[in-house]
Design a protein around this motif. Sequence first.
Motif, PDB file in Angstrom:
ATOM      1  N   ARG A 280       0.815  -1.219   0.000  1.00  0.00           N
ATOM      2  CA  ARG A 280       0.000   0.000   0.000  1.00  0.00           C
ATOM      3  C   ARG A 280       0.848   1.268   0.000  1.00  0.00           C
ATOM      4  NH1 ARG A 280      -3.171  -1.625   3.562  1.00  0.00           N
ATOM      5  NH2 ARG A 280      -4.882  -2.278   2.212  1.00  0.00           N
ATOM      6  N   GLU A 281       1.965   1.234   0.710  1.00  0.00           N
ATOM      7  CA  GLU A 281       2.786   2.451   0.814  1.00  0.00           C
ATOM      8  C   GLU A 281       3.458   2.818  -0.510  1.00  0.00           C
ATOM      9  OE1 GLU A 281       5.445  -1.009   1.276  1.00  0.00           O
ATOM     10  OE2 GLU A 281       3.490  -0.459   2.123  1.00  0.00           O
ATOM     11  N   GLN A 282       3.483   1.890  -1.476  1.00  0.00           N
ATOM     12  CA  GLN A 282       4.099   2.165  -2.775  1.00  0.00           C
ATOM     13  C   GLN A 282       3.082   2.430  -3.886  1.00  0.00           C
ATOM     14  OE1 GLN A 282       7.241  -0.599  -3.958  1.00  0.00           O
ATOM     15  NE2 GLN A 282       7.514  -1.223  -1.846  1.00  0.00           N
ATOM     16  N   GLN A 283       1.809   2.385  -3.559  1.00  0.00           N
ATOM     17  CA  GLN A 283       0.803   2.513  -4.600  1.00  0.00           C
ATOM     18  C   GLN A 283       0.792   3.898  -5.254  1.00  0.00           C
ATOM     19  OE1 GLN A 283      -2.853   1.179  -2.755  1.00  0.00           O
ATOM     20  NE2 GLN A 283      -2.185  -0.946  -2.735  1.00  0.00           N
ATOM     21  N   GLN A 284       1.011   4.938  -4.480  1.00  0.00           N
ATOM     22  CA  GLN A 284       1.064   6.271  -5.059  1.00  0.00           C
ATOM     23  C   GLN A 284       2.232   6.392  -6.031  1.00  0.00           C
ATOM     24  OE1 GLN A 284      -1.084   8.654  -5.050  1.00  0.00           O
ATOM     25  NE2 GLN A 284       0.174  10.092  -6.203  1.00  0.00           N
TER      26      GLN A 284
END
Length: 334
Positions: A280-284
């Motif tokens: 999730r922390e890399q989705q952006q």
Amino acid sequence: MQNKQLIISQFSGSLQEATEIIERPISKLGDHEILIQNKFIGINALYDRELYRGRVPYINVQFPYVFGVEAVGEIVAVGNFVRHVQIGQAVSTVKVGTAYQEYQIISEEEAIKIPEATAEYLALNPTGVSGYLALKNTAELKEGETIVVSAASGGLGHIVVQLAKRKNCHVVAICGKPEKVALLKSLNVCDRIINYREENIVEVLSKEYANIIDVGFDSVGTYMFDAFLANLAPLGRLVVSGLATELSAPQFEQISASRVYENIYWKGASVRCFMNHLFREQQQEGREFLFDLYQKGELQVKVDPTSFEGIESIVHASEYLLAGKSCGKVIVKL
């Protein structure tokens, strides 16, 4: 104002028996909530099927249950204390139990800003982002490697093959119909396209790619998984991004065979599974990368040309996808 929704009203093996269309009043917004009018929704037929069969253990389905995961739309109302988005803004949403309806209410923090509420941006987020994250983190794809991709003409696969070619990889794409072959050829990134209805996957891979597959990217499972596994290169990685054939069967296939490590131990190879939410922390980061490529014309986004419009068409779109007919991302326009 009324909101038309496709809901699960009972568990069943049949989508038509499990679901119905209802209309309910739109709830009052909380101070930090926004109201989105959905414009396009993405179809996730395999996940949906597990859900309406009652086979997703981490989801507590309470009837009537709105389902669907991904949508793009425009904000039409905001709560009193919303500060970071505004009415008229295009947003993407990725949240279990929200998509299959004309309007949805989410918290301001859950809205993902996008340039336009189009089918193409829906295909990029979250499906394209999954491809980006899987290649980066799970496959650990390196420059110039050989990668074999199953279901390569689908919403995920057609993004994966393009991203792999950007690393100058030798890209082998597998699909099952002439129109899917045509889609893959139009991308101009595949070094070898295999139509498994015309060529035997096991024979082709064992003859042309024996022990040289650096990355197998599989969302099919069963025989496809076995063929990839048998031909992994030293230090090769077999990425499981889905289990389409297993999930289509009444139960997982029970096999009597040597354990997986017999095939890969001496090669130092590995089998790895990808789940989007674990990164999730890399989705952006993934969204920014893919949006930039798309806007510069360096990434083609293929939406299935079959037209599905309205909440009423979700069932038909799902059946179409489950029948293996899709070329690109299957999307419903609202």
